[in-house]
Design a protein around this motif. Structure first.
Motif, short mmCIF file in Angstrom:
data_model
loop_
_atom_site.label_atom_id
_atom_site.label_comp_id
_atom_site.label_asym_id
_atom_site.label_seq_id
_atom_site.Cartn_x
_atom_site.Cartn_y
_atom_site.Cartn_z
N GLN A 16 0.83 -1.21 0.00
CA GLN A 16 0.00 0.00 0.00
C GLN A 16 0.87 1.25 0.00
N VAL A 19 2.52 1.74 -3.51
CA VAL A 19 1.60 2.24 -4.52
C VAL A 19 1.35 3.73 -4.33
N ASN A 20 1.07 4.12 -3.10
CA ASN A 20 0.75 5.52 -2.83
C ASN A 20 1.97 6.42 -2.99
N LEU A 29 5.68 2.56 -10.98
CA LEU A 29 5.87 1.60 -9.88
C LEU A 29 6.32 0.29 -10.48
N ILE A 31 7.09 -3.44 -9.97
CA ILE A 31 6.72 -4.51 -9.05
C ILE A 31 7.40 -5.80 -9.47
N LEU A 42 -2.73 -6.50 -9.25
CA LEU A 42 -2.61 -5.23 -8.54
C LEU A 42 -3.09 -4.08 -9.41
N ALA A 43 -2.64 -4.04 -10.66
CA ALA A 43 -3.05 -2.96 -11.57
C ALA A 43 -4.56 -3.00 -11.81
N LEU A 46 -6.22 -1.80 -8.61
CA LEU A 46 -5.96 -0.37 -8.40
C LEU A 46 -6.88 0.46 -9.27
N ILE A 155 2.14 1.11 -13.85
CA ILE A 155 2.53 -0.08 -13.09
C ILE A 155 3.33 -0.98 -14.03
#
Length: 278
Positions: A16, A19-20, A29, A31, A42-43, A46, A155
């Motif tokens: 978290q 991402v932020n 980002l 990953i 995740l993408a 999100l 991402i």
């Protein structure tokens, strides 16, 4: 709006924050993590969390960076010129927009997923440095500068198959998704199978983590494979007793083909179980 995970995606506190932080810094980002740990998902989640459109660019070994910007379809233009089509006079008719262009021209902020970047040629990340940094690129055929109307949230996922260039890494916010421990895995399973019997889940998790500890496995079973296995166990109504080790010795779990994905690992596991029983 800060990302805190979703009903279908359990994000660790560290994920978290990553991402932020990437959103705040306006950096891609990056990953990394084992296959099956939810990098691509995740993408997707999100985008749902932020109510944003998701543009997915799945990278292959043959993918070139230019394809993410645009491609000039010279073959179609030549064919149309031979047929006397009037649209050949506007070269813009033969410019095919790539995923980055689509994200840049969107009126609403989008999520741009560049999935499995490590599959491409080693120069692929370097070829996108300027575009991801400046959020713009030039179309030489039409003498057009394409600039992002709204900076997309980028991402980028990698399975760590090859090292990425340092210059590319400097422009990213990096996070490695650690494999979930038993408690985190229970939370993940609870999202997908809220009504699963606790006795079955406990024994299944014990067998799963024991299997991951087998030395020499070429591919350890992942979260996605555990979920597939649990789905089969529930569908086939396999009792928890069928997963328990006999006399404290290791046994082969039922439907283990959902967990082990190559013959070398299956032979290795069967051999270790046979030796443990002697």
């Amino acid at each position: 709006m800060a990302f805190k995970g979703t009903e279908k995606y359990i994000a660790s506190r560290e994920l978290q924050l990553a991402v932020n932080a990437a959103i705040t810094l306006e950096k891609p980002l990056l990953i990394k993590g084992e296959p099956g740990t939810g990098k691509t998902m995740l993408a997707e989640e999100l985008a749902k969390s932020l109510d944003a459109n998701l543009i997915q660019w799945h990278i292959k070994s043959t993918t070139k960076a230019q394809q993410g910007l645009y491609e000039y379809d010279a073959v179609s233009r030549l064919r149309d010129s031979q047929l006397g089509d009037e649209k050949v006079h506007d070269i813009g008719n033969y410019i095919v927009k790539g995923k980055l262009w689509q994200a840049f021209e969107a009126e609403k902020r989008t999520i741009l997923l560049i999935d499995e970047i490590d599959k491409a040629d080693i120069e692929f990340p370097n070829d996108l440095l300027l575009e991801l940094d400046k959020m713009e690129f030039f179309v030489y055929e039409t003498q057009q500068l394409v600039k992002a109307k709204q900076r997309p949230i980028v991402i980028i996922t990698s399975n760590n198959e090859k090292e990425l260039p340092d210059a590319f890494l400097r422009r990213c916010f990096f996070h490695y998704i650690q494999f979930p421990d038993a408690d985190e895995m229970r939370q993940i399973v609870d999202v997908h199978f809220p009504d699963i019997k606790k006795v079955l889940l406990n024994q299944a998790l014990q067998s799963f983590f024991d299997l991951r500890e087998v030395p020499g496995l070429r591919k350890k079973p992942s979260t996605s494979e555990l979920l597939d296995w649990l789905k089969l166990l529930v569908a086939e109504d396999i009792p928890a007793e069928a997963l328990q080790n006999k006399d404290g010795k290791q046994s082969i779990p039922p439907l283990y083909g959902a967990l082990l994905k190559n013959e070398q690992d299956i032979h290795l596991f069967e051999k270790l179980v046979f030796m443990a029983r002697r």
